[in-house]
Design a protein around this motif. Structure first.
Motif, PDB file in Angstrom:
ATOM      1  N   ALA B 104      15.804-102.008  85.669  1.00 57.09           N
ATOM      2  CA  ALA B 104      16.056-101.901  87.107  1.00 57.09           C
ATOM      3  C   ALA B 104      16.829-100.621  87.322  1.00 57.09           C
ATOM      4  CB  ALA B 104      16.844-103.094  87.608  1.00 57.09           C
ATOM      5  N   MET B 105      16.150 -99.653  87.940  1.00 54.87           N
ATOM      6  CA  MET B 105      16.764 -98.335  88.074  1.00 54.87           C
ATOM      7  C   MET B 105      17.348 -98.189  89.469  1.00 54.87           C
ATOM      8  SD  MET B 105      14.907 -94.689  87.686  1.00 54.87           S
ATOM      9  CE  MET B 105      15.770 -93.158  87.951  1.00 54.87           C
ATOM     10  N   GLY B 106      18.639 -97.985  89.521  1.00 58.28           N
ATOM     11  CA  GLY B 106      19.274 -97.709  90.797  1.00 58.28           C
ATOM     12  C   GLY B 106      19.858 -98.937  91.455  1.00 58.28           C
ATOM     13  N   ALA B 107      20.734 -98.676  92.412  1.00 62.56           N
ATOM     14  CA  ALA B 107      21.439 -99.754  93.085  1.00 62.56           C
ATOM     15  C   ALA B 107      20.479-100.693  93.805  1.00 62.56           C
ATOM     16  CB  ALA B 107      22.441 -99.164  94.071  1.00 62.56           C
ATOM     17  N   CYS B 108      19.453-100.115  94.421  1.00 61.86           N
ATOM     18  CA  CYS B 108      18.536-100.948  95.199  1.00 61.86           C
ATOM     19  C   CYS B 108      17.815-101.959  94.320  1.00 61.86           C
ATOM     20  CB  CYS B 108      17.493-100.085  95.881  1.00 61.86           C
ATOM     21  SG  CYS B 108      18.098 -99.261  97.317  1.00 61.86           S
ATOM     22  N   ALA B 109      17.278-101.474  93.214  1.00 60.71           N
ATOM     23  CA  ALA B 109      16.526-102.376  92.354  1.00 60.71           C
ATOM     24  C   ALA B 109      17.460-103.384  91.701  1.00 60.71           C
ATOM     25  CB  ALA B 109      15.772-101.585  91.296  1.00 60.71           C
ATOM     26  N   SER B 110      18.703-102.984  91.436  1.00 61.56           N
ATOM     27  CA  SER B 110      19.618-103.896  90.770  1.00 61.56           C
ATOM     28  C   SER B 110      20.176-104.945  91.715  1.00 61.56           C
ATOM     29  CB  SER B 110      20.783-103.129  90.157  1.00 61.56           C
ATOM     30  OG  SER B 110      20.312-102.087  89.355  1.00 61.56           O
ATOM     31  N   SER B 111      20.480-104.538  92.956  1.00 62.05           N
ATOM     32  CA  SER B 111      21.203-105.475  93.807  1.00 62.05           C
ATOM     33  C   SER B 111      20.866-105.370  95.284  1.00 62.05           C
ATOM     34  CB  SER B 111      22.698-105.229  93.656  1.00 62.05           C
ATOM     35  OG  SER B 111      23.019-104.011  94.275  1.00 62.05           O
ATOM     36  N   GLY B 112      19.893-104.561  95.630  1.00 59.67           N
ATOM     37  CA  GLY B 112      19.646-104.338  97.054  1.00 59.67           C
ATOM     38  C   GLY B 112      20.376-103.109  97.554  1.00 59.67           C
ATOM     39  N   LEU B 128      12.088-110.990  88.682  1.00 60.98           N
ATOM     40  CA  LEU B 128      11.702-110.616  87.324  1.00 60.98           C
ATOM     41  C   LEU B 128      12.911-110.724  86.402  1.00 60.98           C
ATOM     42  CD1 LEU B 128      10.125-107.110  87.965  1.00 60.98           C
ATOM     43  CD2 LEU B 128       8.937-109.260  88.058  1.00 60.98           C
ATOM     44  N   PRO B 129      12.701-110.957  85.122  1.00 60.52           N
ATOM     45  CA  PRO B 129      13.821-110.859  84.189  1.00 60.52           C
ATOM     46  C   PRO B 129      14.100-109.393  83.880  1.00 60.52           C
ATOM     47  CG  PRO B 129      11.831-111.474  83.031  1.00 60.52           C
ATOM     48  CD  PRO B 129      11.444-111.345  84.464  1.00 60.52           C
ATOM     49  N   VAL B 130      15.320-108.957  84.133  1.00 52.28           N
ATOM     50  CA  VAL B 130      15.641-107.548  83.935  1.00 52.28           C
ATOM     51  C   VAL B 130      16.400-107.380  82.624  1.00 52.28           C
ATOM     52  CG1 VAL B 130      16.913-105.599  84.868  1.00 52.28           C
ATOM     53  CG2 VAL B 130      15.677-107.105  86.393  1.00 52.28           C
ATOM     54  N   ASP B 131      16.046-106.364  81.858  1.00 53.86           N
ATOM     55  CA  ASP B 131      16.734-106.122  80.597  1.00 53.86           C
ATOM     56  C   ASP B 131      17.889-105.153  80.754  1.00 53.86           C
ATOM     57  OD1 ASP B 131      14.941-107.318  78.278  1.00 53.86           O
ATOM     58  OD2 ASP B 131      13.663-106.603  79.881  1.00 53.86           O
ATOM     59  N   VAL B 132      17.650-104.057  81.440  1.00 50.92           N
ATOM     60  CA  VAL B 132      18.708-103.061  81.583  1.00 50.92           C
ATOM     61  C   VAL B 132      18.845-102.709  83.059  1.00 50.92           C
ATOM     62  CG1 VAL B 132      19.572-100.841  80.819  1.00 50.92           C
ATOM     63  CG2 VAL B 132      18.002-102.089  79.376  1.00 50.92           C
ATOM     64  N   TYR B 133      20.080-102.703  83.538  1.00 50.28           N
ATOM     65  CA  TYR B 133      20.348-102.241  84.890  1.00 50.28           C
ATOM     66  C   TYR B 133      20.936-100.842  84.811  1.00 50.28           C
ATOM     67  CZ  TYR B 133      20.195-107.210  86.106  1.00 50.28           C
ATOM     68  OH  TYR B 133      19.818-108.501  86.276  1.00 50.28           O
ATOM     69  N   VAL B 134      20.495 -99.968  85.698  1.00 47.62           N
ATOM     70  CA  VAL B 134      21.072 -98.630  85.738  1.00 47.62           C
ATOM     71  C   VAL B 134      21.775 -98.478  87.074  1.00 47.62           C
ATOM     72  CG1 VAL B 134      20.629 -96.211  85.338  1.00 47.62           C
ATOM     73  CG2 VAL B 134      18.980 -97.892  84.574  1.00 47.62           C
ATOM     74  N   PRO B 138      20.825 -92.129  93.673  1.00 50.17           N
ATOM     75  CA  PRO B 138      20.025 -92.586  92.549  1.00 50.17           C
ATOM     76  C   PRO B 138      20.751 -92.304  91.237  1.00 50.17           C
ATOM     77  CG  PRO B 138      19.319 -90.422  93.168  1.00 50.17           C
ATOM     78  CD  PRO B 138      20.445 -90.779  94.085  1.00 50.17           C
ATOM     79  N   PRO B 139      20.397 -92.996  90.164  1.00 50.89           N
ATOM     80  CA  PRO B 139      20.948 -92.650  88.859  1.00 50.89           C
ATOM     81  C   PRO B 139      20.415 -91.280  88.452  1.00 50.89           C
ATOM     82  CG  PRO B 139      19.699 -94.698  88.776  1.00 50.89           C
ATOM     83  CD  PRO B 139      19.405 -94.070  90.084  1.00 50.89           C
ATOM     84  N   ARG B 140      21.239 -90.540  87.754  1.00 56.42           N
ATOM     85  CA  ARG B 140      20.726 -89.260  87.261  1.00 56.42           C
ATOM     86  C   ARG B 140      19.699 -89.531  86.165  1.00 56.42           C
ATOM     87  NH1 ARG B 140      23.889 -84.732  88.118  1.00 56.42           N
ATOM     88  NH2 ARG B 140      22.780 -83.871  86.356  1.00 56.42           N
ATOM     89  N   PRO B 141      18.810 -88.576  85.924  1.00 54.85           N
ATOM     90  CA  PRO B 141      17.829 -88.782  84.855  1.00 54.85           C
ATOM     91  C   PRO B 141      18.489 -89.109  83.526  1.00 54.85           C
ATOM     92  CG  PRO B 141      17.225 -86.871  86.127  1.00 54.85           C
ATOM     93  CD  PRO B 141      18.534 -87.328  86.661  1.00 54.85           C
ATOM     94  N   GLU B 142      19.647 -88.505  83.262  1.00 51.36           N
ATOM     95  CA  GLU B 142      20.353 -88.825  82.019  1.00 51.36           C
ATOM     96  C   GLU B 142      20.638 -90.312  81.935  1.00 51.36           C
ATOM     97  OE1 GLU B 142      21.269 -86.418  84.081  1.00 51.36           O
ATOM     98  OE2 GLU B 142      22.273 -84.757  83.066  1.00 51.36           O
TER      99      GLU B 142
END
Ligand code: SF4
Lengths: 416, 175, 191
Positions: B104-112, B128-134, B138-142
């Motif tokens: 789940a990349m970014g605040a929106c996908a993680s929590s709205g 969905l079952p999420v494995d990694v939250y970022v 937006p999150p930086r590419p790093e």
């Protein structure tokens, strides 16, 4: 030794011939194809329900709303400054330009748009043009990638990374900038930034020429785009197209020239416009607009005046923290701004700015106070896309990607 | 005449690795996680940036962005998931073959994220079952690359052989 | 011709139903009293006054005032570069007015959006469906009585929604002229 089997070629040929005979009466039957909402060529989450007659599209029904996040409703529940971060996420390829357009709309409502300091106006123009270059770079890269030229995308992304560096130095974020404030900017330019910018304008000009070499006379690219998706002058006006899509259809109209805002009337630049209105024309216009933007950037760097970047009005711009801590009046201003926002008069304004995708307009209906009663965002992508159901029928399947790429839309803005 | 050499063979020294099957499979898997890029909104642009020239996600074996769920291993949900889109996201996830993971990349996908409104699903982990939250908006590419490495770590610890218990515990002791 | 003269022309053509143009921040607004005539007025503006471009079409929910709806048309011309705003008022019981898709084709999607977000019907619209929310969604989210957090709806196979938690979420400022304790930004959970 293995025995060679008799392969019954004749039989299957006969069978397929028979099948073809049967199919005769099926010919002309329509097939429905669903494209999107997760498809690489739809640049996000556009969905097209297509009705196909063989390879030819006979009906197209674009379905949008997959990224409808309720921006307009959110705006009704916030003070004007609070909404600025949401404008970043409208056209997320050109957030700086959105920030500027929104701030200008609110300032028009407050009646202070002509009182802005010169330096603020110049910096805002720099923001807009930087955003335009960055948006067109991505638009072109993605367009070229859609029609099969991946290299351009990698080249243009390189340049975009440089823009991101500049923006990051300026605002602290790569593209969720939230840079403007009502009545000014969140901060002045950092030291040495203009030098970096002029270095960048040189580099990007080279990159534009490089992309030009890769595409403009590329046979495959021309074959895929020339004469495809022709939008006539009348159609373009009737469907309300704006931006490069409008200018592609032989209309020399640009809000920066027709109704100059900020300091565009002091700057020297040309408006490119096309002749035919096909995908290739729209591509050429974006190319030329980038060159013009670079021209504007160079002029802005040369002309950039010194002075404050914020309005001198405690009721609109947040006072300096030092003053808030030491003076009663500023403390009250700050308190009022945070709890109630700018006290806007009752009334209604519409302000449209020439954004990379077209005319981004904000219509604000205020009943007075710090919160808009209604805010409508006139999103260029939304309007530009409405021509699809009219334009796609009659084209081949493979033209869809070219047309979509050349219309260059962003779903964040389209669905709001 | 062919003879089979048993024991130490200097010809193949350095060319053979002894390992457990689980480790080998994990190693294969973790170095070729092909993403299904669900670029829904602004975060999708950073996802593209991660795939483009500077950040170059292919250093981690994940450059093969597949828009077909059937050929992908990890779904990177980059962007705001609205209720209208949720069904499509879910369907695409279901079409992905096992084993599959979700970032789940970014605040929106993680929590709205900042979109607390009537139209937005408050985090893709509701469907969905999420494995990694970022984190990040937006999150930086790093940050995405780090998430990918976290996921690689996770995969390398996973056991893949169906029946994970040692044979002795299952009463199949060969005496 | 200035925008004012153009506005006067519309006014003299439709004397009984138009108000004096209101000017605010250099923009002219004309109120049209009879919503049923809007397509006629628009047709006139396009054919005789060259307003060939419909910039925007949107609606306003006036909350507890009557009439409840206002539909706003921003029109512009590529010939004389003037901008004008037309407004019509529609009562809640009525909630319908004629379409202008036959005047400008771009109105199609705008009207669908108004229908979706506020639930106002456009008579004669060729394809009036929801556009941003999905088919079957029971509410009209931009109405003032609809909370920002949303309401739950359950549509098996299509989509579901739940009210979102606003706890610690964006601090919501309430509009209106209530006292500042009610207006200031704070967490407001849906009841
Ligand atoms: S987390 Fe931020 S950048 Fe990412 S999709 Fe959401 S709003 Fe956009």
């Amino acid at each position: 030794m293995a025995e060679l089997k008799n392969i019954e070629i004749s039989d299957s040929a006969v069978r397929s011939a028979e099948a073809l005979d049967e199919l005769q009466d099926l010919q002309g039957e329509k097939m429905t194809l669903n494209m999107g909402p997760s498809h690489p060529a739809t640049h996000g989450v556009l969905r097209l329900s297509l009705e196909l007659d063989g390879e030819i599209i006979s009906k197209a029904d674009p379905e949008i709303g997959y990224l409808h996040r309720g921006d307009e409703k959110i705006a009704e529940n916030m003070t004007y400054n609070q909404f600025i971060p949401y404008t970043d996420r409208l056209d997320y390829l050109a957030p700086l330009a959105n920030n500027v357009a929104y701030a200008l709309a609110v300032e028009k409502l407050l009646g202070v748009d002509d009182k802005l300091p010169e330096r603020c106006k110049f910096i805002r123009v720099i923001c807009c043009e930087l955003a335009r270059v960055s948006a067109h770079l991505l638009g072109l890269g993605a367009f070229a990638m859609d029609v099969g030229a991946l290299t351009v995308f990698l080249h243009t992304f390189n340049e975009r990374e440089k823009i991101y560096n500049l923006i990051e130095a300026l605002t602290g974020a790569r593209f969720t900038t939230t840079y403007t404030r009502i009545g000014g900017l969140s901060r002045d330019l950092p030291e040495g930034w203009t030098e970096e910018l002029s270095k960048f304008t040189k580099e990007v000009s080279e990159a534009i020429e490089e992309a030009d070499k890769l595409l403009t006379r590329n046979k495959i690219f021309i074959d895929r785009t020339k004469g495809v998706g022709v939008i006539t002058r009348e159609e373009a006006i009737d469907f309300g197209l704006t931006g490069p899509n409008l200018r592609g259809s032989n209309i020399e109209y640009d809000l920066r020239k027709a109704h100059p805002y900020l300091v565009y009337d002091q700057l020297d630049f040309d408006i490119p416009y096309g002749e035919v209105g096909d995908c290739y024309d729209r591509y050429l216009i974006r190319m030329e607009e980038m060159r013009q933007s670079v021209r504007i950037l160079d002029q802005c760097i040369a002309k950039l005046p010194n002075g404050p970047v914020n309005l001198d009005d405690g009721k609109i711009v947040m006072p300096h923290k030092q003053k808030v801590l030491s003076s009663m009046e500023e403390l009250i201003h700050q308190f009022m701004l945070v709890t109630q926002g700018q006290n806007a008069p009752a009334g209604e304004v519409y302000f449209g700015a020439e954004n990379p995708k077209g005319e981004l307009g904000f219509y604000i209906f205020s009943k007075g106070g710090g919160v808009p009663h209604r805010m409508k965002i006139r999103a260029p992508s939304f309007v530009n896309l409405s021509i699809l159901s009219h334009k796609l029928p009659g084209h081949m399947m493979s033209d869809i990607v070219a047309i979509l790429g050349s219309l260059d839309f962003v779903m964040g803005e389209c669905d709001r | 005449m062919n003879t089979t050499e048993i024991g130490y063979n200097s010809k193949i020294e350095g060319n053979v690795v002894h390992t457990r099957i689980d480790n080998a499979v994990s190693w294969f898997r973790k170095n070729s996680i092909w993403p299904m890029p669900m670029g829904l909104a602004c975060c999708g642009i950073e996802l593209m940036a991660a795939g483009a020239s500077r950040y170059d996600i292919s250093r981690f074996g994940s450059e093969v962005m597949r828009f077909s769920p059937r050929q992908s291993d990890v779904m990177i949900v980059a962007g705001t998931v609205t209720y209208k889109m949720a069904i499509a996201v879910r369907r695409i996830y279901e079409q992905m073959p096992e084993p599959k993971w979700v970032i789940a990349m970014g605040a929106c996908a993680s929590s709205g994220g900042m979109y607390r409104s009537y139209a937005t699903l408050q985090g893709v982990d509701r469907i969905l079952p999420v494995d990694v939250y970022v984190s990040g908006c937006p999150p930086r590419p790093e940050a995405l690359l780090e998430a990918l490495m976290k996921l690689q770590d996770k995969i390398s610890k996973e056991l893949h052989i169906k029946d994970k218990k040692p044979a002795r515990d299952r009463g199949l002791v060969l005496s | 011709m200035t925008a004012k003269q153009l506005a006067k022309k519309i006014q003299s053509q439709f004397k009984e139903i138009t108000s004096d143009p209101v000017e605010f921040r250099d923009e002219l607004t004309i109120d049209i009293a009879d919503a049923k005539q809007i397509s006629v007025v628009c047709h006139f503006a396009k054919e005789h006054l060259d307003f060939d471009y419909l910039v925007d079409l949107c609606s306003i929910d006036n909350d507890d005032e009557t009439p409840r709806w206002t539909v706003v048309y921003h029109i512009y011309s590529y010939k004389h570069f003037k901008h004008l705003r037309l407004k019509v008022h529609v009562s809640e019981e009525d909630s319908k007015l004629p379409t202008v898709t036959n005047v400008w084709r771009t109105a199609n999607w705008h009207e669908r959006e108004v229908f979706d977000m506020m639930g106002i019907d456009f008579i004669g619209h060729p394809d009036l469906r929801r556009i941003l929310m999905w088919e079957g969604y029971p509410y009209h989210p931009l109405r003032k009585d609809f909370p920002l957090a949303g309401k739950s709806s359950d549509m098996p196979d299509v989509a579901f929604t739940d009210p979102v938690p606003l706890e610690g979420g964006p601090f919501v400022t309430s509009p209106g002229n209530k006292d500042s304790a009610d207006r200031e930004p704070r967490v407001r959970n849906p009841e």
